[in-house]
Design a protein around this motif. Structure first.
Motif, PDB file in Angstrom:
ATOM      1  N   GLY A  89     -41.457  41.242  16.729  1.00 56.90           N
ATOM      2  CA  GLY A  89     -42.490  40.551  17.676  1.00 56.90           C
ATOM      3  C   GLY A  89     -43.597  41.698  17.943  1.00 56.90           C
ATOM      4  O   GLY A  89     -43.216  42.595  18.384  1.00 56.90           O
ATOM      5  N   VAL A  90     -44.879  41.131  18.174  1.00 57.43           N
ATOM      6  CA  VAL A  90     -45.665  42.079  18.734  1.00 57.43           C
ATOM      7  C   VAL A  90     -46.870  41.172  19.337  1.00 57.43           C
ATOM      8  O   VAL A  90     -47.162  40.000  18.847  1.00 57.43           O
ATOM      9  CB  VAL A  90     -46.550  42.601  17.288  1.00 57.43           C
ATOM     10  CG1 VAL A  90     -47.207  41.471  16.270  1.00 57.43           C
ATOM     11  CG2 VAL A  90     -47.458  43.905  17.850  1.00 57.43           C
ATOM     12  N   LEU A  91     -47.380  41.695  20.352  1.00 58.95           N
ATOM     13  CA  LEU A  91     -48.319  41.247  21.156  1.00 58.95           C
ATOM     14  C   LEU A  91     -49.937  41.573  20.662  1.00 58.95           C
ATOM     15  O   LEU A  91     -50.232  42.914  20.752  1.00 58.95           O
ATOM     16  CB  LEU A  91     -48.297  41.441  22.504  1.00 58.95           C
ATOM     17  CG  LEU A  91     -49.264  40.960  23.449  1.00 58.95           C
ATOM     18  CD1 LEU A  91     -48.924  39.567  23.975  1.00 58.95           C
ATOM     19  CD2 LEU A  91     -49.071  41.603  24.898  1.00 58.95           C
ATOM     20  N   ALA A 186     -45.067  40.975  29.661  1.00 61.00           N
ATOM     21  CA  ALA A 186     -44.214  40.573  28.979  1.00 61.00           C
ATOM     22  C   ALA A 186     -43.772  41.300  27.795  1.00 61.00           C
ATOM     23  O   ALA A 186     -42.751  41.466  27.094  1.00 61.00           O
ATOM     24  CB  ALA A 186     -44.908  39.296  28.354  1.00 61.00           C
ATOM     25  N   ALA A 187     -44.767  42.278  27.140  1.00 62.24           N
ATOM     26  CA  ALA A 187     -44.556  43.006  26.191  1.00 62.24           C
ATOM     27  C   ALA A 187     -43.608  44.200  26.559  1.00 62.24           C
ATOM     28  O   ALA A 187     -42.683  44.871  25.703  1.00 62.24           O
ATOM     29  CB  ALA A 187     -45.840  43.862  25.774  1.00 62.24           C
ATOM     30  N   LEU A 188     -43.840  44.861  27.874  1.00 63.40           N
ATOM     31  CA  LEU A 188     -42.900  45.800  28.223  1.00 63.40           C
ATOM     32  C   LEU A 188     -41.402  45.099  28.232  1.00 63.40           C
ATOM     33  O   LEU A 188     -40.319  45.862  27.866  1.00 63.40           O
ATOM     34  CB  LEU A 188     -43.241  46.260  29.681  1.00 63.40           C
ATOM     35  CG  LEU A 188     -44.506  47.223  29.683  1.00 63.40           C
ATOM     36  CD1 LEU A 188     -44.867  47.447  30.996  1.00 63.40           C
ATOM     37  CD2 LEU A 188     -44.587  48.303  28.827  1.00 63.40           C
ATOM     38  N   ALA A 193     -44.467  46.030  20.648  1.00 61.60           N
ATOM     39  CA  ALA A 193     -45.476  46.681  20.286  1.00 61.60           C
ATOM     40  C   ALA A 193     -46.644  45.903  20.786  1.00 61.60           C
ATOM     41  O   ALA A 193     -46.405  44.597  20.764  1.00 61.60           O
ATOM     42  CB  ALA A 193     -45.706  47.209  19.015  1.00 61.60           C
ATOM     43  N   VAL A 194     -47.943  46.617  20.942  1.00 60.37           N
ATOM     44  CA  VAL A 194     -49.093  45.840  21.073  1.00 60.37           C
ATOM     45  C   VAL A 194     -50.268  46.173  20.277  1.00 60.37           C
ATOM     46  O   VAL A 194     -50.468  47.410  19.706  1.00 60.37           O
ATOM     47  CB  VAL A 194     -49.765  46.301  22.569  1.00 60.37           C
ATOM     48  CG1 VAL A 194     -51.103  45.350  22.827  1.00 60.37           C
ATOM     49  CG2 VAL A 194     -48.623  45.797  23.687  1.00 60.37           C
ATOM     50  N   ARG A 195     -50.794  45.235  19.695  1.00 65.44           N
ATOM     51  CA  ARG A 195     -52.033  45.492  18.576  1.00 65.44           C
ATOM     52  C   ARG A 195     -53.154  45.015  19.166  1.00 65.44           C
ATOM     53  O   ARG A 195     -53.586  43.751  19.242  1.00 65.44           O
ATOM     54  CB  ARG A 195     -51.539  44.570  17.599  1.00 65.44           C
ATOM     55  CG  ARG A 195     -52.648  44.572  16.348  1.00 65.44           C
ATOM     56  CD  ARG A 195     -52.775  46.024  15.538  1.00 65.44           C
ATOM     57  NE  ARG A 195     -51.677  45.930  14.791  1.00 65.44           N
ATOM     58  CZ  ARG A 195     -51.739  47.148  13.817  1.00 65.44           C
ATOM     59  NH1 ARG A 195     -52.478  47.970  13.838  1.00 65.44           N
ATOM     60  NH2 ARG A 195     -50.663  47.268  13.011  1.00 65.44           N
ATOM     61  N   ILE A 243     -50.078  50.110  19.262  1.00 65.03           N
ATOM     62  CA  ILE A 243     -49.521  50.769  20.335  1.00 65.03           C
ATOM     63  C   ILE A 243     -47.861  50.496  20.350  1.00 65.03           C
ATOM     64  O   ILE A 243     -47.549  49.454  20.523  1.00 65.03           O
ATOM     65  CB  ILE A 243     -50.119  50.399  21.732  1.00 65.03           C
ATOM     66  CG1 ILE A 243     -51.634  50.317  21.707  1.00 65.03           C
ATOM     67  CG2 ILE A 243     -49.457  51.095  23.060  1.00 65.03           C
ATOM     68  CD1 ILE A 243     -52.310  49.827  22.955  1.00 65.03           C
ATOM     69  N   PRO A 244     -47.128  51.600  20.082  1.00 59.87           N
ATOM     70  CA  PRO A 244     -45.913  51.314  19.886  1.00 59.87           C
ATOM     71  C   PRO A 244     -45.021  50.936  21.012  1.00 59.87           C
ATOM     72  O   PRO A 244     -45.521  51.282  22.261  1.00 59.87           O
ATOM     73  CB  PRO A 244     -45.335  52.420  19.194  1.00 59.87           C
ATOM     74  CG  PRO A 244     -46.172  53.578  19.432  1.00 59.87           C
ATOM     75  CD  PRO A 244     -47.715  52.802  19.703  1.00 59.87           C
ATOM     76  N   ALA A 245     -44.235  50.318  20.981  1.00 58.94           N
ATOM     77  CA  ALA A 245     -43.147  50.124  22.015  1.00 58.94           C
ATOM     78  C   ALA A 245     -42.660  51.394  22.709  1.00 58.94           C
ATOM     79  O   ALA A 245     -42.188  52.073  22.039  1.00 58.94           O
ATOM     80  CB  ALA A 245     -42.211  49.033  21.906  1.00 58.94           C
TER      81      ALA A 245
END
Length: 315
Positions: A89-91, A186-188, A193-195, A243-245
């Protein structure tokens, strides 16, 4: 509109100009009919896509979205890192310019959009959005925000690609709004990870075009006609580094990191410059304490123009 919802200073009169050629009424009408026809066809086919596997569904979604943009008169250009396939899953977070952002992102990053709840009741498009796995947020209800964050976190944990517009309303593309931070929580929570992704609509000379901007009190009819009659539009999507987790533990820092690349305006000469409105130091938006709802897929309702003294960047 609730006073605590984000607004943008952009207006159709000031921002929605196209520095380039235009096409005639005949070609514009043909584009409009073809583009709307494909959207209607997509609505009819959408229920059957749920029967397909993820890879096949993504491929068909990309093809449909690219064709829709082409029929409306836009070419698609992808810059930066190659779009990844399916995975954890990625945001995906992007700046918000137009209703065109939705098919543009679908052409590169098929996934689950976060949209305002009003879209669910729209004729045809509401059903199409729901079938596509859209996650709806009640922007006017502050108390609904924790539930929305949990829903996003659950989707990310399950491996979904979730697409949001953290500016929470549309801007012209030459300026950018502050990022609300709830979606980054939510990503945290999901350790996802965030794109970051930057969306730019360009005229034939490579400079940003305001024709696709859907801002202020603009109507969908006026916006559609402006798009289909603008000549040589390119919808450009810049895929920025992942941006990696685990890189950040604070949602404000994560939002700042994601926004830093998106807010850079790249002009026709290929030089990246920071918009005037973005040269002030980043501070957490008021929503960090007020917990404003995060994003929508369409313009803010009744966006309030900024005072005449507001800093602006023009082409």
């Amino acid at each position: 509109m609730s006073a605590w919802l984000p607004t943008a200073p952009c207006t159709p009169r000031d921002c929605s100009t196209h520095q380039g050629p235009s096409v005639g009424v005949l070609i514009g009408s043909l584009r409009l009919l073809a583009g709307v026809g494909l959207v209607l066809a997509g609505a009819l086919v959408a229920p059957f896509l749920t029967l397909l596997g993820g890879a096949a569904r993504d491929w068909l979604t990309r093809r449909w979205a690219r064709m829709a943009l082409r029929l409306f008169g836009l070419r698609v250009r992808v810059v930066g890192e190659p779009p990844p396939g399916r995975g954890p899953g990625v945001l995906v977070v992007a700046n918000h310019v137009s209703w065109l952002d939705i098919p543009l992102l679908a052409a590169v990053f098929p996934g689950r959009m976060l949209a305002k709840s009003e879209i669910r009741s729209w004729p045809l498009l509401g059903a199409l959005a729901a079938l596509g796995g859209t996650l709806f947020v009640e922007r006017e209800r502050l108390r609904a925000l924790p539930t929305t964050v949990r829903t996003l976190s659950t989707a990310l944990t399950a491996g979904s690609r979730v697409i949001v517009f953290p500016e929470a309303c549309t801007w012209c593309g030459r300026e950018h709004g502050r990022f609300t931070t709830a979606v980054f929580q939510a990503a945290l929570d999901a350790n996802a990870a965030v794109r970051p992704v930057r969306i730019t609509y360009r005229a034939p000379d490579g400079e940003p075009s305001g024709a696709p901007a859907f801002v202020g009190d603009d109507t969908i009819t006026a916006s559609l006609w402006r798009v289909v009659t603008a000549g040589g539009l390119t919808a450009e999507i810049t895929v920025l580094p992942l941006i990696p987790a685990g890189r950040h533990t604070d949602r404000r820092e994560l939002a700042r990191d994601a926004r830093s690349g998106i807010a850079r305006t790249v002009t026709g000469d290929g030089v990246a410059r920071t918009a005037v409105a973005d040269r002030v130091p980043y501070t957490a938006v008021a929503s960090d304490n007020a917990n404003r709802p995060s994003s929508s897929v369409h313009q803010c309702v009744n966006s309030i123009p900024a005072p005449a003294s507001s800093a602006r960047t023009r082409s």
